[in-house]
Design an enzyme around this catalytic site. Structure first.
Site, PDB file in Angstrom:
ATOM      1  N   GLY A  11      -8.296   2.067   4.277  1.00  0.00           N
ATOM      2  CA  GLY A  11      -8.235   1.646   3.595  1.00  0.00           C
ATOM      3  C   GLY A  11      -7.284  -0.123   3.369  1.00  0.00           C
ATOM      4  N   ARG A  72     -12.836   2.190   8.116  1.00  0.00           N
ATOM      5  CA  ARG A  72     -12.467   3.210   8.783  1.00  0.00           C
ATOM      6  C   ARG A  72     -13.084   3.711   9.898  1.00  0.00           C
ATOM      7  NH1 ARG A  72      -9.218   4.368   4.667  1.00  0.00           N
ATOM      8  NH2 ARG A  72     -10.205   4.941   1.948  1.00  0.00           N
ATOM      9  N   ASP A 101      -2.352   6.656   8.057  1.00  0.00           N
ATOM     10  CA  ASP A 101      -2.509   7.747   8.420  1.00  0.00           C
ATOM     11  C   ASP A 101      -3.394   7.956   9.606  1.00  0.00           C
ATOM     12  OD1 ASP A 101      -2.549  10.456   9.588  1.00  0.00           O
ATOM     13  OD2 ASP A 101      -3.874  10.714   7.300  1.00  0.00           O
ATOM     14  N   THR A 123      -0.095   1.609   3.041  1.00  0.00           N
ATOM     15  CA  THR A 123      -0.868   2.345   2.808  1.00  0.00           C
ATOM     16  C   THR A 123      -0.419   2.405   1.235  1.00  0.00           C
ATOM     17  OG1 THR A 123      -2.418   4.883   1.748  1.00  0.00           O
ATOM     18  CG2 THR A 123       0.383   4.344   2.797  1.00  0.00           C
ATOM     19  N   ASP A 125      -0.595   4.715  -0.697  1.00  0.00           N
ATOM     20  CA  ASP A 125      -0.625   6.011  -1.355  1.00  0.00           C
ATOM     21  C   ASP A 125       1.136   6.271  -0.882  1.00  0.00           C
ATOM     22  OD1 ASP A 125      -2.685   6.165  -1.554  1.00  0.00           O
ATOM     23  OD2 ASP A 125      -3.441   7.025   0.271  1.00  0.00           O
ATOM     24  N   ASP A 127       2.547   7.426   1.567  1.00  0.00           N
ATOM     25  CA  ASP A 127       2.784   8.744   1.880  1.00  0.00           C
ATOM     26  C   ASP A 127       3.061   9.515   3.506  1.00  0.00           C
ATOM     27  OD1 ASP A 127       0.084   8.178   3.121  1.00  0.00           O
ATOM     28  OD2 ASP A 127      -0.983  10.113   2.037  1.00  0.00           O
ATOM     29  N   ARG A 169      -4.301  10.149  -3.074  1.00  0.00           N
ATOM     30  CA  ARG A 169      -5.142  11.574  -1.996  1.00  0.00           C
ATOM     31  C   ARG A 169      -3.883  12.061  -1.850  1.00  0.00           C
ATOM     32  NH1 ARG A 169      -6.788   8.479   2.635  1.00  0.00           N
ATOM     33  NH2 ARG A 169      -9.137   8.126   2.280  1.00  0.00           N
ATOM     34  N   GLU A 220      -5.329  12.084  -8.595  1.00  0.00           N
ATOM     35  CA  GLU A 220      -6.678  12.111  -7.730  1.00  0.00           C
ATOM     36  C   GLU A 220      -7.210  13.675  -7.452  1.00  0.00           C
ATOM     37  OE1 GLU A 220      -8.062   9.609  -5.660  1.00  0.00           O
ATOM     38  OE2 GLU A 220      -6.586   9.799  -4.252  1.00  0.00           O
ATOM     39  N   ARG A 264      -9.578  11.087 -24.013  1.00  0.00           N
ATOM     40  CA  ARG A 264     -11.000  10.359 -23.112  1.00  0.00           C
ATOM     41  C   ARG A 264     -10.297  10.511 -21.582  1.00  0.00           C
ATOM     42  NH1 ARG A 264     -13.328  10.349 -26.679  1.00  0.00           N
ATOM     43  NH2 ARG A 264     -14.398   8.560 -28.453  1.00  0.00           N
ATOM     44  N   GLN A 272      -5.930  -0.606  -8.590  1.00  0.00           N
ATOM     45  CA  GLN A 272      -4.998  -0.353  -7.587  1.00  0.00           C
ATOM     46  C   GLN A 272      -4.520  -0.770  -6.535  1.00  0.00           C
ATOM     47  OE1 GLN A 272      -3.967   3.885  -8.753  1.00  0.00           O
ATOM     48  NE2 GLN A 272      -6.663   3.608  -8.479  1.00  0.00           N
ATOM     49  N   ARG A 273      -5.995  -1.232  -5.029  1.00  0.00           N
ATOM     50  CA  ARG A 273      -5.748  -1.477  -4.422  1.00  0.00           C
ATOM     51  C   ARG A 273      -6.215  -2.807  -4.470  1.00  0.00           C
ATOM     52  NH1 ARG A 273      -9.065   2.134  -1.214  1.00  0.00           N
ATOM     53  NH2 ARG A 273     -10.196   0.649  -0.374  1.00  0.00           N
TER      54      ARG A 273
HETATM   55  O1  F6P Z   1      -5.144   6.123   1.329  1.00  0.00           O
HETATM   56  C1  F6P Z   1      -5.458   4.843  -0.511  1.00  0.00           C
HETATM   57  C2  F6P Z   1      -7.088   5.688  -0.712  1.00  0.00           C
HETATM   58  O2  F6P Z   1      -7.277   4.861  -1.767  1.00  0.00           O
HETATM   59  C3  F6P Z   1      -7.068   6.541  -1.626  1.00  0.00           C
HETATM   60  O3  F6P Z   1      -5.783   7.224  -2.100  1.00  0.00           O
HETATM   61  C4  F6P Z   1      -7.997   7.027  -2.012  1.00  0.00           C
HETATM   62  O4  F6P Z   1      -7.772   8.542  -2.097  1.00  0.00           O
HETATM   63  C5  F6P Z   1      -9.014   6.516  -1.398  1.00  0.00           C
HETATM   64  O5  F6P Z   1      -7.819   5.604   0.144  1.00  0.00           O
HETATM   65  C6  F6P Z   1     -10.322   6.003  -1.194  1.00  0.00           C
HETATM   66  O6  F6P Z   1     -10.476   5.540  -0.368  1.00  0.00           O
HETATM   67  P1  F6P Z   1     -12.298   4.165   0.007  1.00  0.00           P
HETATM   68  O7  F6P Z   1     -11.634   3.451  -0.032  1.00  0.00           O
HETATM   69  O8  F6P Z   1     -12.693   5.189   0.955  1.00  0.00           O
HETATM   70  O9  F6P Z   1     -12.790   4.578  -1.731  1.00  0.00           O
END
Ligand code: F6P
Length: 354
Positions: A11, A72, A101, A123, A125, A127, A169, A220, A264, A272-273
């Protein structure tokens, strides 16, 4: 001429272009030829790359995404052989693999096959084991914090519970950081399961104390005690990851039923990305990129650049991976060790629940 290659895999996240620029600029000083494979491992398999020079990396520092594209792609054993062959054929003296990862576990496999690889931890995340921080995380935290700030005013005006679902994640780093910074009244993480009754008790107690609204920040990957994680689909991606999503909607229904307060849900998702990296992520990405080239120059392959305290160091990829069983094939495979939110940090957050 020595040749350094790089790729961005998995990602995307803000700060990737800062790393690409830093690797290129540092490598050019040393007289390397620099190339970038397109779309992660797919580019190495296909031999699809672009030359990188000073002009090509100019004006990209502040841009989100990656000028190299990403995917990916999880190489099969046969494709690993193709990658090894292609890198030799292109006469690559070092490959900087920029990813999380998935990308770094492939890098680790390649290192065991003698490929001169350096990993760079990316990432939102946060993590990845072995580093105090990944780039992309700070930007995601800032986006989520701003969202929580904005949710406060509308929640208060309508006397509602607003539940904000945050990515990450199986790690709750973005949620705890944004939740604390954005003053969430309840913070729910994958690392610590909480019952519906406990969640609703906090909201009812707020109401009893005169607060007619509440903000819940939920990761999530959070599981309500006694329930499974909520998935968008049963399908797994190429690396065996489930697609998480929907916990905010589920909680919204349950909280409204249980408390009687109108609720709601909001899913921040890929916002976020996206967009421009924070100064912190530009700086961290830049430091990582420069260090990656310096490790390559010193012949310190099979390492990942990492932040430890205030220093950027190289840690052996072997120390950050471990063997796990693949959910799809049932076979053993290399994965990065996960870094989870600590109880100590969660206890700090809990002081502000309610
Ligand atoms: O690992 C980064 C991340 O944005 C996670 O936080 C999220 O669960 C996942 O990738 C979403 O992946 P995709 O871009 O395949 O929807």
């Amino acid at each position: 001429m020595k040749k350094i290659a790089m790729l961005t895999g998995g990602g995307d996240c803000p700060g990737l272009n800062a790393v690409i620029r830093a690797v290129t600029r540092r490598a050019l000083i040393e007289g390397y030829e620099v190339i970038g494979f397109r779309n992660g491992w797919a580019g190495v398999i296909k031999g699809d790359f672009i030359p990188l020079n000073r002009d090509r990396v100019s004006g990209i520092l502040h841009l989100g995404g990656t000028i190299l594209g990403t995917s990916r792609t999880n190489p099969t054993d046969e494709q690993i052989e193709t990658i090894v062959r292609n890198l030799k054929g292109f006469n690559i003296s070092a490959l900087v693999a920029i990813g999380g990862d998935d990308t770094l576990s492939v890098a680790s496999r390649l290192h065991k096959r003698g490929v001169p690889v350096i990993g760079c931890p990316k990432t939102i995340d946060n993590d990845i084991f072995g580093t105090d921080q990944t780039f992309g995380f700070d930007t995601a935290v800032n986006i989520a914090t701003e969202a929580l700030d904005r949710l406060h005013t509308t929640a208060e005006s309508h006397s509602r519970v607003l539940i904000c679902e945050i990515m990450g994640r199986q790690a709750g780093w973005i949620t705890i950081a944004a939740g604390v910074a954005g003053g969430a009244d309840v913070i729910l993480l994958p690392e610590f399961s909480v019952s519906l009754e406990e969640i609703c008790a906090v909201i009812k107690q707020r109401q009893a104390s005169g607060k007619s609204f509440s903000i819940i920040a939920v990761a999530e990957g959070f599981k309500i005690k006694g329930e499974k994680e909520v998935l968008q689909t049963d399908k797994l991606d190429a690396f065996g990851h489930a697609r998480l999503g929907g916990i905010a909607e589920r909680l919204c229904k349950l909280v409204e039923e249980n408390t009687g307060i109108e609720s709601r849900s909001v899913v921040l998702g890929h916002t976020q990305r996206g967009g421009s990296p924070t100064a912190m992520d530009r700086l961290l990405g830049t430091r990582y990129g420069v260090k990656a080239v310096e490790l390559a120059m010193a012949g310190e392959f099979g390492k990942m650049v990492a932040l430890r305290g205030t220093e950027i160091i190289g840690v052996p990829l072997d120390d950050v991976v471990h063997e796990v069983i693949d959910k799809k094939t049932g076979q053993s495979k290399l994965r990065l060790k996960n870094r989870c939110v600590t109880k100590e940090l969660y206890d700090v957050a809990k002081v502000f629940f309610g």
